[in-house]
Every structure is written in C-alpha cells, then in structure tokens.
Motif scaffolding. Structure first.
Motif, PDB file in Angstrom:
ATOM      1  N   LYS A 111      30.292  32.636  33.795  1.00 48.01           N
ATOM      2  CA  LYS A 111      29.559  32.438  35.054  1.00 48.01           C
ATOM      3  C   LYS A 111      30.526  32.049  36.170  1.00 48.01           C
ATOM      4  CE  LYS A 111      25.239  30.908  32.877  1.00 48.01           C
ATOM      5  NZ  LYS A 111      24.322  29.755  32.683  1.00 48.01           N
ATOM      6  N   VAL A 112      31.509  31.212  35.808  1.00 48.35           N
ATOM      7  CA  VAL A 112      32.525  30.795  36.778  1.00 48.35           C
ATOM      8  C   VAL A 112      33.317  32.002  37.265  1.00 48.35           C
ATOM      9  CG1 VAL A 112      34.662  29.478  37.066  1.00 48.35           C
ATOM     10  CG2 VAL A 112      32.716  28.443  35.875  1.00 48.35           C
ATOM     11  N   ILE A 113      33.656  32.912  36.344  1.00 49.85           N
ATOM     12  CA  ILE A 113      34.431  34.106  36.697  1.00 49.85           C
ATOM     13  C   ILE A 113      33.720  34.928  37.769  1.00 49.85           C
ATOM     14  CG2 ILE A 113      35.239  36.352  35.845  1.00 49.85           C
ATOM     15  CD1 ILE A 113      35.946  34.967  33.212  1.00 49.85           C
ATOM     16  N   SER A 114      32.425  35.128  37.616  1.00 47.07           N
ATOM     17  CA  SER A 114      31.679  35.932  38.585  1.00 47.07           C
ATOM     18  C   SER A 114      31.658  35.266  39.961  1.00 47.07           C
ATOM     19  CB  SER A 114      30.245  36.176  38.089  1.00 47.07           C
ATOM     20  OG  SER A 114      29.532  34.943  37.989  1.00 47.07           O
ATOM     21  N   VAL A 115      31.559  33.931  39.982  1.00 53.11           N
ATOM     22  CA  VAL A 115      31.568  33.197  41.251  1.00 53.11           C
ATOM     23  C   VAL A 115      32.935  33.325  41.924  1.00 53.11           C
ATOM     24  CG1 VAL A 115      31.361  30.921  42.327  1.00 53.11           C
ATOM     25  CG2 VAL A 115      29.793  31.574  40.505  1.00 53.11           C
ATOM     26  N   VAL A 116      34.007  33.188  41.120  1.00 47.07           N
ATOM     27  CA  VAL A 116      35.371  33.291  41.651  1.00 47.07           C
ATOM     28  C   VAL A 116      35.626  34.695  42.201  1.00 47.07           C
ATOM     29  CG1 VAL A 116      37.831  33.234  41.057  1.00 47.07           C
ATOM     30  CG2 VAL A 116      36.286  31.471  40.176  1.00 47.07           C
ATOM     31  N   MET A 117      35.195  35.701  41.465  1.00 46.97           N
ATOM     32  CA  MET A 117      35.366  37.086  41.926  1.00 46.97           C
ATOM     33  C   MET A 117      34.707  37.295  43.284  1.00 46.97           C
ATOM     34  SD  MET A 117      34.845  39.544  38.609  1.00 46.97           S
ATOM     35  CE  MET A 117      36.250  39.984  37.573  1.00 46.97           C
ATOM     36  N   ASP A 118      33.503  36.752  43.431  1.00 46.18           N
ATOM     37  CA  ASP A 118      32.746  36.947  44.664  1.00 46.18           C
ATOM     38  C   ASP A 118      33.382  36.202  45.836  1.00 46.18           C
ATOM     39  OD1 ASP A 118      30.358  37.770  46.190  1.00 46.18           O
ATOM     40  OD2 ASP A 118      29.927  35.630  46.206  1.00 46.18           O
ATOM     41  N   PHE A 119      33.763  34.948  45.605  1.00 48.12           N
ATOM     42  CA  PHE A 119      34.253  34.133  46.716  1.00 48.12           C
ATOM     43  C   PHE A 119      35.691  34.477  47.102  1.00 48.12           C
ATOM     44  CE2 PHE A 119      35.644  30.523  49.159  1.00 48.12           C
ATOM     45  CZ  PHE A 119      34.503  30.106  49.824  1.00 48.12           C
ATOM     46  N   SER A 120      36.537  34.724  46.114  1.00 52.69           N
ATOM     47  CA  SER A 120      37.965  34.949  46.404  1.00 52.69           C
ATOM     48  C   SER A 120      38.240  36.296  47.046  1.00 52.69           C
ATOM     49  CB  SER A 120      38.783  34.830  45.116  1.00 52.69           C
ATOM     50  OG  SER A 120      38.523  35.920  44.255  1.00 52.69           O
ATOM     51  N   GLU A 121      37.400  37.295  46.742  1.00 52.99           N
ATOM     52  CA  GLU A 121      37.572  38.653  47.266  1.00 52.99           C
ATOM     53  C   GLU A 121      38.925  39.247  46.850  1.00 52.99           C
ATOM     54  OE1 GLU A 121      37.100  38.279  51.474  1.00 52.99           O
ATOM     55  OE2 GLU A 121      35.078  37.480  51.350  1.00 52.99           O
ATOM     56  N   LEU A 122      39.408  38.846  45.672  1.00 56.26           N
ATOM     57  CA  LEU A 122      40.711  39.336  45.204  1.00 56.26           C
ATOM     58  C   LEU A 122      40.606  40.650  44.433  1.00 56.26           C
ATOM     59  CD1 LEU A 122      42.402  35.989  44.087  1.00 56.26           C
ATOM     60  CD2 LEU A 122      43.086  37.452  45.985  1.00 56.26           C
ATOM     61  N   GLY A 123      39.402  41.028  44.025  1.00 56.98           N
ATOM     62  CA  GLY A 123      39.212  42.306  43.356  1.00 56.98           C
ATOM     63  C   GLY A 123      40.068  42.459  42.106  1.00 56.98           C
ATOM     64  N   ASP A 124      40.724  43.630  41.983  1.00 56.49           N
ATOM     65  CA  ASP A 124      41.527  43.937  40.797  1.00 56.49           C
ATOM     66  C   ASP A 124      42.770  43.056  40.665  1.00 56.49           C
ATOM     67  OD1 ASP A 124      39.749  45.882  40.052  1.00 56.49           O
ATOM     68  OD2 ASP A 124      40.875  47.536  40.956  1.00 56.49           O
ATOM     69  N   PHE A 125      43.142  42.353  41.745  1.00 55.28           N
ATOM     70  CA  PHE A 125      44.304  41.464  41.660  1.00 55.28           C
ATOM     71  C   PHE A 125      44.065  40.315  40.689  1.00 55.28           C
ATOM     72  CE2 PHE A 125      45.387  43.399  45.789  1.00 55.28           C
ATOM     73  CZ  PHE A 125      46.718  43.712  45.547  1.00 55.28           C
ATOM     74  N   LEU A 126      42.804  40.031  40.366  1.00 52.28           N
ATOM     75  CA  LEU A 126      42.507  38.977  39.400  1.00 52.28           C
ATOM     76  C   LEU A 126      43.052  39.303  38.008  1.00 52.28           C
ATOM     77  CD1 LEU A 126      38.871  37.972  40.402  1.00 52.28           C
ATOM     78  CD2 LEU A 126      40.883  36.484  40.436  1.00 52.28           C
ATOM     79  N   TYR A 127      43.354  40.589  37.787  1.00 55.20           N
ATOM     80  CA  TYR A 127      43.884  41.014  36.483  1.00 55.20           C
ATOM     81  C   TYR A 127      45.415  41.112  36.502  1.00 55.20           C
ATOM     82  CZ  TYR A 127      38.980  41.983  35.680  1.00 55.20           C
ATOM     83  OH  TYR A 127      37.613  41.851  35.565  1.00 55.20           O
ATOM     84  N   GLU A 128      46.012  40.705  37.613  1.00 58.63           N
ATOM     85  CA  GLU A 128      47.471  40.691  37.750  1.00 58.63           C
ATOM     86  C   GLU A 128      47.998  39.272  37.525  1.00 58.63           C
ATOM     87  OE1 GLU A 128      49.731  43.153  38.432  1.00 58.63           O
ATOM     88  OE2 GLU A 128      48.071  44.559  38.138  1.00 58.63           O
ATOM     89  N   PRO A 129      49.261  39.115  37.062  1.00 55.17           N
ATOM     90  CA  PRO A 129      49.852  37.776  36.915  1.00 55.17           C
ATOM     91  C   PRO A 129      49.929  37.067  38.267  1.00 55.17           C
ATOM     92  CG  PRO A 129      51.151  39.402  35.728  1.00 55.17           C
ATOM     93  CD  PRO A 129      50.153  40.166  36.557  1.00 55.17           C
ATOM     94  N   VAL A 130      49.633  35.778  38.262  1.00 58.20           N
ATOM     95  CA  VAL A 130      49.620  35.002  39.502  1.00 58.20           C
ATOM     96  C   VAL A 130      51.006  34.950  40.140  1.00 58.20           C
ATOM     97  CG1 VAL A 130      49.178  32.695  40.460  1.00 58.20           C
ATOM     98  CG2 VAL A 130      47.599  33.666  38.801  1.00 58.20           C
ATOM     99  N   LYS A 131      52.068  35.100  39.353  1.00 58.40           N
ATOM    100  CA  LYS A 131      53.429  35.067  39.902  1.00 58.40           C
ATOM    101  C   LYS A 131      53.664  36.195  40.906  1.00 58.40           C
ATOM    102  CE  LYS A 131      55.444  37.744  36.068  1.00 58.40           C
ATOM    103  NZ  LYS A 131      56.409  37.700  34.945  1.00 58.40           N
ATOM    104  N   ASN A 132      52.815  37.229  40.848  1.00 60.98           N
ATOM    105  CA  ASN A 132      52.941  38.345  41.791  1.00 60.98           C
ATOM    106  C   ASN A 132      52.090  38.153  43.042  1.00 60.98           C
ATOM    107  OD1 ASN A 132      54.604  39.623  39.918  1.00 60.98           O
ATOM    108  ND2 ASN A 132      52.914  40.761  38.982  1.00 60.98           N
ATOM    109  N   TYR A 133      51.346  37.050  43.119  1.00 61.51           N
ATOM    110  CA  TYR A 133      50.466  36.800  44.257  1.00 61.51           C
ATOM    111  C   TYR A 133      51.258  36.296  45.460  1.00 61.51           C
ATOM    112  CZ  TYR A 133      46.174  36.878  41.341  1.00 61.51           C
ATOM    113  OH  TYR A 133      45.139  37.228  40.519  1.00 61.51           O
TER     114      TYR A 133
END
Length: 267
Positions: A111-133
């Motif tokens: 449930k948290v994941i769906s909320v984060v996806m909606d609010f962050s608007e990061l899209g497919d970047f959520l599946y990338e390593p954070v070191k690349n952010y």
C-alpha cells in the motif's frame, strides 16, 4: 492541555576531529534543553555548521546523545536528501526496506508503494538504483516514503532546497495538510521567509548552543539581527570570529572526557 512531542534535557553531542598530530573532541551541540508540544511547527534556524543537522538526526533517533536525555512521544521520520536511503538499492527496494524496519507486513508495504509512486511522480525510475538519482529525485523519494509511512513527528532537513519548484510547492501543500491534522513538524531551511510563513515557533541553534526558542516572529528577528552583524565583519574579522567560536566548542573539561571514555567502555 497538550502533551509534549519532544523534550530535550541537557543534551550534548560530541564529535572527534583528527589532524596530523592529535585528536580533538568538540561539541556539535552543547547542553541543549527545550520542549515541543504536539502540533507545534518549529523552524530550526542557524548558519552552516551550527548543529542543525546533528539536532535533526538526534530528533529522528538516528543518533543518540553523548550527554543528557531525549524524550520522543510518537513515530518520527527524517526527510533529508543525505539520510535514510540505501544508494545501492532501487527506489522500490528502499520502500520495502523502510517498511520492514518498521515491522510492517507485506500487504501494508505494498500500500505504501502505491502511495509513493503516486506522490513522487518518479515512474519507472523507482526501479533504478538510487545512486543514479539526481538530488531532486532523492528528495522526491525520501519525502514520499516518509509521508506514506504517516509519522507523528516529521523532521525536514533542507529537503525542499533541491529539485523543481512544482514539487516543492506540492510538499508545502502536504505539510499544511499535516499541520491541520495536528502533526508535529521540525522544519530546517535556509529560506528565512519560508520558515516564517510556515512555522509557528522558532528554534535558533548557533555554534552548537541554543540561542533562542519561542514564537517565530521573535526568534526570526534575533536571527536576522545576528546575520546582519556577521555581514558587516571584514574577511579577517570573520576568520578570527570563527577561530574563537571553534576554540570555545572544544571539549576541555576533564570530567566530560572521563564520562565519554566511561560510556565507550560500557557499550
């Protein structure tokens, strides 16, 4: 009568500095005491190196004080671009990690994941390593995770100073909603105007010492006057002032040194 959210009593945090010839200890924070009630919105003011980020990590229970006591009444979350994310994991994996550390079951984490996806608007970047952010993307992820976990006490450390204005405005809108819900918020920002507009109380930390705590209107005036005085110093005067302040922050008290050594032995 409102209950306290956070209470600090005689809190000190001491760091070690190493150079070529010796090791020195200095106060990041020294003998800090204050009490914040539930629902207070506190702006933490101070120049670079004053101890604001150290205070934020103590409030978030990421660090413990070397002296004194901290009482925390509720679940805390630190929102900072420098803290709380595993750079090697993907955004999604960071959400699972945060949820697991809080003891959430898998269905709650999803449930948290769906909320984060909606609010962050990061899209497919959520599946990338954070070191690349970018810094702005890290801020989006950290903020969104913390909000989705619904903490009682929120500590925001310069998290809105990076990224685009549209997301910063979205975050401020969310903060105002949390403010209306009676959440306790600590807000660290170099934007004095932003702090004055959003916060009800001000807490000024300078040179590791609590200088003032009270209504934001009063504390912001004191802080502004201090900044004005600093700006009038010449380069040489400012250097001498910083050297004097640093010397005052060194731990010279033998009893303090013995106390720290005793604590190390008992850990």
């Amino acid at each position: 009568m409102r209950c306290f959210a956070v209470k600090l009593t005689g809190v000190s945090k001491i760091y070690s500095l190493k150079n070529k010839t010796s090791k020195q200890k200095f106060y990041a924070l020294k003998d800090i005491s204050f009490e914040v009630q539930k629902g207070d919105i506190v702006g933490i003011l101070g120049t670079n190196g004053s101890g604001k980020s150290t205070l934020s990590m103590l409030l978030a229970e990421i660090m413990t004080p070397d002296m004194g006591h901290i009482g925390i009444n509720g679940k805390t979350a630190l929102i900072s671009i420098q803290t709380g994310l595993n750079m090697q994991l993907t955004g999604i994996e960071n959400i699972y990690l945060k949820g697991a550390l809080l003891g959430l079951p898998k269905d709650e984490i999803e449930k948290v994941i769906s909320v984060v996806m909606d609010f962050s608007e990061l899209g497919d970047f959520l599946y990338e390593p954070v070191k690349n952010y970018s810094s702005g993307m890290k801020s989006r992820l950290g903020f969104s995770i913390s909000m989705a976990l619904n903490p009682d006490i929120i500590i925001v450390d310069e998290a809105l100073s990076v990224g685009d204005k549209a997301f910063a405005d979205k975050c401020l809108k969310k903060f105002n909603e949390l403010k209306a819900e009676g959440k306790t918020i600590f807000f660290i920002s170099h934007s004095l105007n932003q702090v004055k507009q959003f916060c009800t109380k001000g807490l000024w930390i300078e040179d590791g010492i609590l200088k003032a705590y009270g209504p934001i209107e009063e504390v912001s005036v004191l802080y502004s006057n201090y900044l004005s005085q600093l700006s009038k110093l010449s380069e040489i005067e400012r250097k001498e002032y910083k050297q004097k302040i640093f010397k005052n922050r060194l731990v010279e008290d033998q009893k303090v040194r013995l106390s720290l050594w005793s604590r190390m032995l008992t850990k």
